[in-house]
Design a protein around this motif. Structure first.
Motif, mmCIF file in Angstrom:
data_model
loop_
_atom_site.group_PDB
_atom_site.id
_atom_site.type_symbol
_atom_site.label_atom_id
_atom_site.label_comp_id
_atom_site.label_asym_id
_atom_site.label_seq_id
_atom_site.Cartn_x
_atom_site.Cartn_y
_atom_site.Cartn_z
ATOM 1 N N ASN A 261 -5.801 4.398 -12.257
ATOM 2 C CA ASN A 261 -4.513 5.077 -12.364
ATOM 3 C C ASN A 261 -3.364 4.098 -12.544
ATOM 4 O O ASN A 261 -2.377 4.403 -13.228
ATOM 5 N N SER B 33 -7.651 13.176 -13.707
ATOM 6 C CA SER B 33 -8.591 12.326 -12.978
ATOM 7 C C SER B 33 -9.518 13.111 -12.068
ATOM 8 O O SER B 33 -10.588 12.615 -11.695
ATOM 9 N N ILE C 8 -10.673 4.630 -8.073
ATOM 10 C CA ILE C 8 -9.868 5.348 -9.055
ATOM 11 C C ILE C 8 -8.418 4.877 -9.051
ATOM 12 O O ILE C 8 -7.707 5.036 -10.045
#
Length: 339
Positions: free
Chosen positions: A269, A211, A265
């Motif tokens: 995840n 990521s 993000i």
């Protein structure tokens, strides 16, 4: 001199002047960027609603053990008396066995309490997502600001690494890495005594490791525009070292985009961890996660849809709340990029 009625004429003129001075003082009162962002964020009711749900989910994850004790049903305990043997393992009662004792019903085949597994699954999913986001943000911020500030060969190397990682088929490569189940060798202990890497730690490393290029690209782009600003030139003129400029001048000015992208993000995840658990390469059973609960529900979804709906709704609400809060935070910190 006092006018009739006991009113001093001078006070009639002095009072408006004093009020004007107070109003002028209040009008020019300065606000910090944080205060301005908070004022904008408060006006976004959808973002505030998302933030409230996020805070609630975090509290549920933290106090999962307390909630389980209140419910009275540990997540890994089988309650065979809640399963109807005449239906091939379906829960007794309607809606998957929902009752005053089992608030979300029970798991088909085993009778495990769904409420306890949902709240403990929230703990696992959020823990992995937050830790992986921390790894991604820390790595991406440092490498991104380094590439943007120094440029040249360093920028080309770091940008090439980002491009290579972004080119990988992420899910397939993560499945391959998790399936290897790596071990840490212990000197003199023999291969059979090597220390196995915990699956949760492995997932954090894999998700965070794939990521960080997204964070790195954003930070690099911001750094390319900031490094030409006057305050950077001023820092160079007084002899500040490159490391001081990077960590004391650039990174503090990148906090806002880093925070915003962190909130955006995290839901990605969460979905990534759920996908790995759904495919059987996530957290090992019997530890509950929303992904492996959805996987376990596949054989039962026609006969008992409640078993699939509850973890699916929990996953949907969590991802939606983080996205709404992240969008609102982005608009509050950067009104030029608003919707």
């Amino acid at each position: 001199m006092t006018a009739p009625g006991g009113i001093d004429p001078s006070s009639q003129h002095a009072e408006p002047e004093a009020v004007a001075q107070v109003s002028a003082t209040r009008a020019i009162e300065g606000r910090s960027l944080g205060q301005i962002a908070w004022m904008r964020l408060k006006r976004d009711k959808i973002a505030i609603a998302g933030a409230v749900i996020v805070l609630f989910l975090i509290l549920v994850a933290i106090f999962a053990g307390v909630l389980t004790k209140l419910n009275g049903h540990p997540p890994s305990t089988f309650y065979s008396d809640q399963i109807d043997p005449n239906t091939g393992g379906l829960p007794k009662g309607r809606f998957g066995g929902v009752s005053s004792e089992f608030w979300f019903g029970v798991e088909p085949g085993t009778g495990r309490d769904l409420f306890s597994r949902i709240v403990h699954g929230a703990r696992v999913s959020l823990l992995i997502a937050f830790l992986a986001t921390g790894v991604a943000v820390a790595t991406g911020a440092v490498l991104g600001v380094t590439a943007g500030y120094f440029g040249g060969k360093i920028d080309r190397i770091i940008s090439s690494v980002m491009d290579i990682l972004l080119a990988f088929p992420l899910l397939i490569f993560a499945i391959a890495l998790v399936a290897v189940d790596p071990r840490i060798p212990i000197p003199g202990g023999g291969k059979e005594n090597d220390l196995a890497v915990p699956r949760l730690v492995l997932l954090v490393i894999i998700i965070g490791g794939f990521s960080w290029p997204y964070v790195g690209r954003i930070v690099r782009g911001q750094t390319l525009s900031l490094r030409e600003k006057e305050f950077i030139e001023a820092a160079r003129s007084v002899g500040a070292s490159d490391s001081r400029i990077v960590f004391k001048e650039l990174l503090p000015n990148l906090v806002a985009p880093i925070i915003v992208y962190s909130t955006l993000i995290i839901p990605s995840n969460i979905l990534f961890e759920a996908a790995l658990s759904f495919l059987g390469v996530g957290v090992n059973p019997p530890t509950p996660t929303w992904g492996n609960m959805l996987s376990d529900a596949i054989p039962w979804y026609r006969a008992d849809p409640t078993f699939m709906i509850i973890p699916g709704v929990a996953l949907f609400i969590t991802v939606l709340a983080f996205n709404l809060f992240g969008d609102g935070l982005r608009d509050a910190l950067d009104p030029r990029g608003g919707r």
